[in-house]
Scaffold this motif. Structure first.
Motif, PDB file in Angstrom:
ATOM      1  N   GLU A   1       0.707  -1.181  -0.225  1.00 46.71           N
ATOM      2  CA  GLU A   1      -0.089  -0.246   0.049  1.00 46.71           C
ATOM      3  C   GLU A   1       0.845   1.160  -0.155  1.00 46.71           C
ATOM      4  O   GLU A   1       1.885   1.271   0.661  1.00 46.71           O
ATOM      5  CB  GLU A   1      -0.961   0.174   1.359  1.00 46.71           C
ATOM      6  CG  GLU A   1      -1.989  -0.985   1.245  1.00 46.71           C
ATOM      7  CD  GLU A   1      -2.988  -0.975   2.264  1.00 46.71           C
ATOM      8  OE1 GLU A   1      -4.017  -0.367   2.060  1.00 46.71           O
ATOM      9  OE2 GLU A   1      -2.478  -1.196   3.565  1.00 46.71           O
TER      10      GLU A   1
ATOM     11  N   THR B   1      -5.545  -6.379   2.022  1.00 44.61           N
ATOM     12  CA  THR B   1      -4.667  -5.320   1.313  1.00 44.61           C
ATOM     13  C   THR B   1      -4.683  -5.524   0.014  1.00 44.61           C
ATOM     14  O   THR B   1      -5.236  -4.308  -0.839  1.00 44.61           O
ATOM     15  CB  THR B   1      -3.142  -5.360   1.685  1.00 44.61           C
ATOM     16  OG1 THR B   1      -3.232  -5.219   3.090  1.00 44.61           O
ATOM     17  CG2 THR B   1      -2.491  -4.224   1.045  1.00 44.61           C
TER      18      THR B   1
ATOM     19  N   ARG C   1      -8.324  -4.046  -1.060  1.00 41.15           N
ATOM     20  CA  ARG C   1      -8.492  -2.576  -1.273  1.00 41.15           C
ATOM     21  C   ARG C   1      -7.478  -2.077  -2.320  1.00 41.15           C
ATOM     22  O   ARG C   1      -8.234  -1.226  -2.850  1.00 41.15           O
ATOM     23  CB  ARG C   1      -7.594  -2.058  -0.041  1.00 41.15           C
ATOM     24  CG  ARG C   1      -8.417  -2.354   1.526  1.00 41.15           C
ATOM     25  CD  ARG C   1      -7.770  -1.502   2.700  1.00 41.15           C
ATOM     26  NE  ARG C   1      -6.596  -1.937   3.205  1.00 41.15           N
ATOM     27  CZ  ARG C   1      -6.375  -3.042   3.869  1.00 41.15           C
ATOM     28  NH1 ARG C   1      -7.472  -3.973   4.221  1.00 41.15           N
ATOM     29  NH2 ARG C   1      -5.317  -3.292   4.172  1.00 41.15           N
ATOM     30  N   ASN C   2      -6.670  -2.627  -2.818  1.00 39.29           N
ATOM     31  CA  ASN C   2      -6.007  -2.379  -3.957  1.00 39.29           C
ATOM     32  C   ASN C   2      -6.990  -2.648  -5.192  1.00 39.29           C
ATOM     33  O   ASN C   2      -6.822  -1.583  -6.205  1.00 39.29           O
ATOM     34  CB  ASN C   2      -4.532  -3.014  -4.165  1.00 39.29           C
ATOM     35  CG  ASN C   2      -3.616  -2.527  -3.147  1.00 39.29           C
ATOM     36  OD1 ASN C   2      -3.672  -1.571  -2.732  1.00 39.29           O
ATOM     37  ND2 ASN C   2      -2.568  -3.266  -3.104  1.00 39.29           N
TER      38      ASN C   2
ATOM     39  N   HIS D   1      -9.271   0.241  -5.414  1.00 36.57           N
ATOM     40  CA  HIS D   1      -8.709   1.353  -5.996  1.00 36.57           C
ATOM     41  C   HIS D   1      -8.727   1.292  -7.488  1.00 36.57           C
ATOM     42  O   HIS D   1      -8.977   2.029  -8.307  1.00 36.57           O
ATOM     43  CB  HIS D   1      -7.264   1.757  -5.491  1.00 36.57           C
ATOM     44  CG  HIS D   1      -7.311   2.208  -3.947  1.00 36.57           C
ATOM     45  ND1 HIS D   1      -7.952   3.111  -3.492  1.00 36.57           N
ATOM     46  CD2 HIS D   1      -6.456   1.303  -2.954  1.00 36.57           C
ATOM     47  CE1 HIS D   1      -7.860   2.992  -2.017  1.00 36.57           C
ATOM     48  NE2 HIS D   1      -6.826   2.133  -1.859  1.00 36.57           N
TER      49      HIS D   1
END
Length: 109
Positions: A14, A30, A33-34, A37
């Motif tokens: 991140e 994680t 979350r990427n 995006h």
């Protein structure tokens, strides 16, 4: 139909964070979350995901919950095609999962 966006492997790194989580579950969170995006960058939602391909280091059925719980939380009601592939290693030794994504680009008109 329409244009597709192809996002190369997202990993558990991140921006502004100087370490990679240790556990597979945290790394999967994680990565999700990427992926979010990535979707945001094209104005898409999880409903627009066509397929996901996950590369998981030293995969075994016992690791399923560590991957699928955060992944299902990310996907919500979306049901894209998914493939999981066990691998011996990824780009960096601390990485345990990498996910590629194909998503429909929503009509912006």
């Amino acid at each position: 139909s329409g244009p597709l966006a192809i996002f190369s492997g997202q990993i558990a790194v991140e921006q502004h964070v100087d370490h990679v989580p240790v556990s597979l579950r945290e790394q999967t969170g994680t990565v999700c979350r990427n992926l979010r995006h990535c979707l945001d960058s094209i104005g898409a939602s999880t409903a627009d995901i066509v397929s996901l391909r996950a590369y998981i280091v030293d995969w075994s059925p016992e690791k399923a919950a560590e991957v699928f719980e955060p992944l299902i939380a990310f996907l919500g009601d979306a049901m894209p095609a998914m493939t999981g592939i066990g691998v011996s290693a990824l780009f960096s030794p601390e990485l345990r999962i990498e996910i590629e994504m194909v998503a429909r680009v929503p009509d912006q008109s």
